[in-house]
Design a protein around this motif. Structure first.
Motif, PDB file in Angstrom:
ATOM      1  N   ILE A  70       9.216   1.251   3.889  1.00 15.70           N
ATOM      2  CA  ILE A  70       8.614   1.097   5.208  1.00 15.70           C
ATOM      3  C   ILE A  70       9.352   2.015   6.178  1.00 15.70           C
ATOM      4  N   GLY A  71       8.575   2.864   6.839  1.00 10.44           N
ATOM      5  CA  GLY A  71       9.151   3.855   7.740  1.00 10.44           C
ATOM      6  C   GLY A  71       9.330   5.214   7.092  1.00 10.44           C
ATOM      7  N   MET A  72       9.167   5.291   5.775  1.00 12.38           N
ATOM      8  CA  MET A  72       9.289   6.560   5.060  1.00 12.38           C
ATOM      9  C   MET A  72       7.989   7.347   5.251  1.00 12.38           C
ATOM     10  N   TYR A  97      -8.693  -5.587   1.366  1.00 15.49           N
ATOM     11  CA  TYR A  97      -9.261  -4.274   1.101  1.00 15.49           C
ATOM     12  C   TYR A  97      -8.267  -3.213   1.554  1.00 15.49           C
ATOM     13  N   PHE A  98      -7.986  -2.264   0.674  1.00 11.57           N
ATOM     14  CA  PHE A  98      -7.084  -1.177   0.996  1.00 11.57           C
ATOM     15  C   PHE A  98      -7.889   0.119   1.040  1.00 11.57           C
ATOM     16  N   ILE A 122      -0.483   3.443   4.697  1.00 11.38           N
ATOM     17  CA  ILE A 122       0.002   4.567   5.495  1.00 11.38           C
ATOM     18  C   ILE A 122      -0.712   4.561   6.840  1.00 11.38           C
ATOM     19  N   ASN A 123       0.054   4.728   7.918  1.00 11.38           N
ATOM     20  CA  ASN A 123      -0.511   4.838   9.253  1.00 11.38           C
ATOM     21  C   ASN A 123       0.185   6.003   9.945  1.00 11.38           C
ATOM     22  N   GLU A 129       3.484  -0.725   5.418  1.00 12.95           N
ATOM     23  CA  GLU A 129       3.682  -1.921   4.605  1.00 12.95           C
ATOM     24  C   GLU A 129       3.434  -1.564   3.149  1.00 12.95           C
ATOM     25  N   TYR A 130       3.916  -2.435   2.282  1.00 13.97           N
ATOM     26  CA  TYR A 130       3.633  -2.277   0.859  1.00 13.97           C
ATOM     27  C   TYR A 130       3.477  -3.656   0.242  1.00 13.97           C
ATOM     28  N   CYS A 131       2.820  -3.670  -0.907  1.00 15.66           N
ATOM     29  CA  CYS A 131       2.736  -4.916  -1.654  1.00 15.66           C
ATOM     30  C   CYS A 131       2.594  -4.607  -3.144  1.00 15.66           C
TER      31      CYS A 131
END
Length: 135
Positions: A70-72, A97-98, A122-123, A129-131
């Motif tokens: 996160i932040g990368m 939904y991704f 990615i924003n 975020e990740y999951c």
């Protein structure tokens, strides 16, 4: 007990002690070997990630502990993990939904009959975020 019986009892006790010590050493060596093997199989490295896609689920937790995703930036993630593996957009656990244009998806292999995936949202070129999810 006479002297001969004491000598035999002492020899028997020594023999038993040696056997117990040998068994203990064998168990210790087996335990150390098993731990080292487990640790080796569950430690992240770029080469393991790149060459063994079916076993990524074993090393993903180590990778997540070593790298703050996160932040990368997206380019740093791609440099670390390579190009994404799939454009899968529906998963079982999260039921979220991704969208493919703002998501990186990495295949982690099959664990307990499910395909495992690392999903990065990615924003503005940054991981937000990740999951971990399954299909």
């Amino acid at each position: 007990m006479n002297k001969e019986e004491h000598r035999r009892a002492a020899l028997h006790a020594k023999r038993c002690n040696k056997i117990i010590f040998a068994v203990f050493i064998c168990l210790l060596l087996i335990s150390v070997f098993a731990f080292c093997t487990f640790k080796s199989q569950h430690t992240f490295s770029k080469s393991k990630w790149d060459t063994n896609k079916e076993n990524r689920y074993k090393i993903v937790n180590d990778m997540l502990g070593k790298y703050q995703l996160i932040g990368m930036s997206e380019s740093d993630v791609i440099q670390l993990l390579g190009e994404e593996d799939s454009d899968q957009t529906s998963f079982k656990i999260s039921r979220k939904y991704f969208p493919p244009d703002s998501t990186l998806v990495y295949y982690l292999g099959v664990d307990f009959m499910d395909n495992n995936w690392l999903i990065l949202s990615i924003n503005d070129g940054i991981v937000t975020e990740y999951c971990l999810d399954v299909t």
